[in-house]
Design an enzyme around this catalytic site. Sequence first.
Site, short mmCIF file in Angstrom:
data_model
loop_
_atom_site.label_atom_id
_atom_site.label_comp_id
_atom_site.label_asym_id
_atom_site.label_seq_id
_atom_site.Cartn_x
_atom_site.Cartn_y
_atom_site.Cartn_z
N HIS A 71 34.73 28.88 35.48
CA HIS A 71 35.51 29.76 36.35
C HIS A 71 36.97 29.82 35.92
O HIS A 71 37.44 28.97 35.16
CB HIS A 71 35.42 29.31 37.82
CG HIS A 71 34.13 29.71 38.48
ND1 HIS A 71 32.97 28.97 38.34
CD2 HIS A 71 33.81 30.77 39.26
CE1 HIS A 71 32.00 29.57 39.02
NE2 HIS A 71 32.47 30.65 39.58
N LYS A 106 40.49 28.32 40.79
CA LYS A 106 39.41 28.00 41.72
C LYS A 106 39.60 26.60 42.30
O LYS A 106 39.77 25.63 41.55
CB LYS A 106 38.06 28.12 41.02
CG LYS A 106 36.87 27.95 41.97
CD LYS A 106 35.57 28.33 41.30
CE LYS A 106 34.37 28.08 42.19
NZ LYS A 106 34.42 28.83 43.45
#
Length: 248
Positions: free
Chosen positions: A134, A138
């Site tokens: 990601h 995040k």
Amino acid sequence: MTLRVAVIGAGGRIGSEAVKAVEAAPDMELVAALGRGSRLEELTEAGAQVAVELTHPDSVMGNLDHCLHHGIHVVTGTTGWTDERLATVRGWLEQAPELGLLIAPNFSIGAILGMKFSQVAAKYFESVEVVELHHDRKADAPSGTATRTAQLIAAARAEAGRPAQQDPTTHSLPGARGADVDGVPVHAVRLRGLLAHQQVMFGDTGETLTIRHDSLHHSSFMPGILLGVRKVVETPGLTFGLEHFLDL
Ligand SMILES: NC(=O)c1ccc[n+]([C@@H]2O[C@H](COP(=O)([O-])OP(=O)(O)OC[C@H]3O[C@@H](n4cnc5c(N)ncnc54)[C@H](OP(=O)(O)O)[C@@H]3O)[C@@H](O)[C@H]2O)c1
């Protein structure tokens, strides 16, 4: 019949895409786009049939409370669901049995299919590891999708009577073998430039199978949101997970 759709959280990353997607859908009309300062009464004034709710865990319950008490179906992708919250919305739906509510932790059809294919493959392979990748902002790790994928794989292995995976590691640095989710190692990569990606790697004698999904842009969530809007009006009660609308 044209569906009269409102977006709540219209100024957000996902919400602003949803506004464009609803406007472009030939079978929908965008009748309201609400931001944080907006009055929820705008929904009924605009005659909204469905609200797409994409805000924040602190806002979602108030928004759902209003919609479900004013005859408006809801599709929400906002996160932070607990058993207690689900029980509360089920109570609201009991008072409005004609209304549908879709709570979709993941609107990406590819990600949902990736989970499903992994669940199918799980019982055929000795080894399995999940790698999720990601963007660098995040906050949680591993991702909810990776955790759910690992849980589904573990359940499928258990159902097929497969024993737990053997890990031969005797020396390692903390974290080197990832997080243990029901016996499935899950590794989380955080890298600027990425968005949301996952690969599930299966291995057995002389072969491997990798199931990989890449979300390249927030627009990847739009086909799922539009599908949710079309289906929720004909599906009374609570539906948790877009997979239930995909005829898998
Ligand atoms: N299901 C999925 O596939 C999926 C995918 C990605 C993200 N999500 C989730 O979807 C939600 C939104 O994500 P995002 O990345 O779009 O976040 P975001 O960019 O922060 O957008 C949220 C928007 O909602 C607004 N908002 C907050 N409370 C509100 C209220 N009471 N009424 C109206 N608007 C309100 C925010 O306004 P302010 O800026 O003023 O706070 C912001 O514009 C999050 O819970 C996220 O985890 C779900």
